[in-house]
Design an enzyme around this catalytic site. Structure first.
Site, mmCIF file in Angstrom:
data_model
loop_
_atom_site.group_PDB
_atom_site.id
_atom_site.type_symbol
_atom_site.label_atom_id
_atom_site.label_comp_id
_atom_site.label_asym_id
_atom_site.label_seq_id
_atom_site.Cartn_x
_atom_site.Cartn_y
_atom_site.Cartn_z
ATOM 1 C CG MET A 55 10.027 1.221 4.417
ATOM 2 S SD MET A 55 10.473 2.715 5.287
ATOM 3 C CE MET A 55 10.208 3.945 4.022
ATOM 4 C CG ASP A 56 2.749 0.108 2.241
ATOM 5 O OD1 ASP A 56 2.053 0.952 2.838
ATOM 6 O OD2 ASP A 56 2.393 -0.421 1.173
ATOM 7 C CG LEU A 57 2.456 -3.738 9.240
ATOM 8 C CD1 LEU A 57 2.718 -5.116 8.656
ATOM 9 C CD2 LEU A 57 2.915 -3.668 10.698
ATOM 10 C CE LYS A 58 -1.390 -1.687 1.752
ATOM 11 N NZ LYS A 58 0.064 -1.821 1.516
#
Length: 248
Positions: A55-58
């Site tokens: 959901m929040d890969l960076k």
């Protein structure tokens, strides 16, 4: 409370964007990191007991010791059970620039949401540029639009960071650019699964589809202001069309 092992190399964000002024990564290290991130996502999507959507890969969530990438920060992760393939939420949380269009706009998320984030990250690693706040003197596209423009014009190698150390493996660079563009396509059904991504990255002569238009492919229009005297890049705004409604 989340407890991580000590990572002397900190996170990928500090390396690919070179915020500390340190040495840049060579292409071999960049390619290994891309493959490692892909395999980590594949484990979450297919091999773990529950299917996990990150959901929040960076870039700042990829940690590593001895340059071995490890996907981290599962504060927003969502588990899928059984045959569940997608879900929706009224509370959209994540990092702008990495969120897929269907999640950012409609709150719909699936494994293809992580695929989109992975594609953004791949193009950022290759170019050493952030998707958000990307600036180019010849147009007002974001990094995804810029990469797609270069790909259509057969100029993919111009996306590569000019300061990248060591020799470049042209075939691997072109492969990563095309895989990245396939992952950031507007429609989630057009994006590959992470199993296909890993297969494409591991194959010697992969057969790849032609990517379609990426998500958030919108040109930003500069505000009419004189910035030449300050040396600053012009501010940008989104073009908006308003339709006036009149009662009968």
């Amino acid at each position: 409370m989340l407890i991580y092992e000590y990572m002397p190399n900190k996170n990928l964000d500090l390396f690919i964007f070179n915020q500390t002024g340190g040495a840049s990564l060579d292409w071999g290290a960049c390619f290994d990191i891309i493959v490692g991130i892909a395999r980590g996502l594949l484990y979450l999507h297919r091999d773990s007991r529950l299917r996990i959507i990150h959901m929040d890969l960076k870039a700042s969530d990829v940690l590593g010791s001895e340059m071995n990438p490890k996907n981290s920060d599962f504060g927003l992760a969502r588990p899928f059970g059984g045959d569940q393939t997608e879900a929706n939420t009224k509370r959209v949380m994540g990092t702008y620039g990495y969120m897929s269009p269907e999640y950012a706009i409609d709150g719909v998320f699936s494994v293809k949401s992580d695929v989109f984030s992975f594609g953004v990250l791949v193009l950022e690693i290759v170019s050493d540029k952030r998707n958000r706040r990307f600036y180019h003197p010849d147009h007002d596209l974001n990094l995804l639009g810029h990469a797609w423009k270069l790909w259509n014009e057969g100029r993919e190698m111009e996306l590569v960071d000019v300061l990248m150390e060591g020799p470049l493996h042209k075939a691997e660079v072109l492969l990563c650019v095309q895989v990245g563009l396939l992952c950031v396509q507007q429609r989630p059904e057009d994006r590959p699964t992470m199993s296909w991504v890993v297969l494409m990255l591991d194959s010697e002569n992969p057969i790849l589809a032609h990517p379609k238009q990426p998500g958030f492919y919108t040109e930003r229009f500069p505000v009419d202001t004189d910035s030449s005297s300050t040396g600053k890049r012009p501010a940008t705004s989104n073009e908006l069309t308003v339709t006036m409604l009149h009662a009968r």
